[in-house]
Design a protein around this motif. Structure first.
Motif: not given
Length: 389
Positions: A221-225, A306-316
């Protein structure tokens, strides 16, 4: 008379096999229990990445497949979102640096002109990398494609050549007569053919148990955001050194201390701007449920790089089941014990990259032609033979 062939499984590999069989002039029927690319092929990333392949038969096969991809959009008359933008594998620790340097040395010996970049050189190619990154690899010709577009376009092209598509029909058993496979049974209907190609990925072993065949394919199994849509963020395919380590770790050696075992960075961006952030590699049977723990581990890994991803929303978040084999190579070719039966499965995370060449080779073999690539390293018999392949 046209050879009549049944292909079972409508993912990338089944679609490619159906397409190339139709090009060979076969009377081919594709049977899929749900819809095209509704399983593993609809739950994966976009990478056609050579750097993640072990030097040897697998890399040689992948390079042939990459060459086929270059002309596939024109051949299929379809937009596959194909792009050759390069790729990098980054390393964050001295241990990863050493492992990646050894891998690169072997790849160069195999003819893959992979470069090693310093941290500053890597950040010029891919802005936003964290300060602690020690360096990366780089190869100009790694590429990407939309696996859904590839699957559907190949099936449509096959239909234009006369192929039959049967969706929503589950194959319940393989039909045999006089020690030979002669077709399949679908919901009480018997469909006969000269050859049956099993391209069901992780589900292939389940159907073949009735023939007393032990197919060494396990679901991994592999998960992807999936992030919100962003302006251009990723310039190329990106893998983490820990991802490569997890990919090449046998089941017997994989840590089971945490469900998050096997997490490593896999990074890409869709044409619509969504980031695909992976991934994990877990042996959890056929359970496709996502895990909060694994999701958090992937998110933390991505934000560390990628530190900038701390403020990015994950949709699913979604997951898929990669078809793992013990030696990391797919199973391709005829089954000696059962004439008329063929397998094209076990590609694990390489199904996107190996899709065209797999379909081409399988079509050649099934139609009695000389294969364009040596399949001996990929035969099922390698798992029982005492002779090295």
């Amino acid at each position: 008379m046209k050879q009549k062939v049944i292909v079972v499984g409508g993912g990338l590999i089944g679609a490619a096999t159906t397409y190339y069989l139709s090009k060979q002039g076969a009377d081919v029927t594709l049977i899929e229990a749900k819809d095209i690319a509704s399983g593993t092929s609809g739950a994966c990333d976009k990478a056609i990445m050579m750097q993640s392949k072990k030097p040897g038969p697998l890399l040689e096969l992948a390079l042939q497949s990459a060459a086929l991809y270059k002309g596939l959009e024109e051949e299929l008359e379809a937009d596959l979102e194909y792009r050759e933008g390069g790729g990098m594998i980054l390393f964050e620790t001295e241990e990863e640096r050493e492992a990646i340097h050894q891998l690169v040395a072997r790849q160069r010996q195999a003819g893959l002109d992979v470069q090693l970049l310093s941290r500053d050189e890597a950040r010029l190619r891919q802005p936003g990398l964290a300060d602690h990154i020690l360096g990366t690899t780089w190869w100009d010709h790694d590429a990407e494609v939309n696996p859904l577009h590839v699957s559907f376009s190949m099936v449509r092209a096959a239909q234009r050549r006369g192929a039959t598509l049967c969706l929503g029909k589950r194959v319940s058993r393989i039909l045999t007569e006089r020690d030979r496979v002669v077709g399949v049974e679908c919901e009480g209907e018997k469909i006969y053919a000269d050859a049956v190609v099993m391209a069901m990925g992780v589900w292939t072993p389940l159907l073949l148990k009735s023939l007393n065949l032990d197919i060494p394919i396990l679901p991994r199994k592999g998960q992807i955001l999936v992030s919100e849509q962003l302006p251009a963020f990723v310039a190329c395919n990106i893998l983490g050194g820990s991802y490569i380590t997890a990919k090449m770790t046998p089941k017997s050696k994989e840590s089971t201390a945490s469900p998050a075992a096997g997490v490593g960075l896999s990074f890409g961006q869709t044409n619509s701007g969504n980031l695909l952030i992976g991934g994990s590699r877990e042996f959890a049977g056929y359970d496709t449920r996502t895990s909060v723990e694994v999701t958090r581990a992937i998110n933390q890994c991505a934000a560390r790089v990628f530190p900038a991803l701390r403020s990015v929303r994950i949709l699913r978040v979604f997951s898929g089941l990669r078809p793992y084999t013990p030696d990391g190579k797919p199973i391709l070719g005829p089954i000696e014990k059962w004439p008329g039966l063929y397998i094209a499965a076990g590609h694990e995370g390489d199904g996107v990259a190996l899709c065209p060449i797999t379909g081409k080779i399988m079509a050649e073999i099934v139609c009695g032609r000389e294969a364009s690539h040596d399949i001996r390293p990929f035969l099922l018999s390698r798992f029982t033979s005492t002779v090295p392949v």
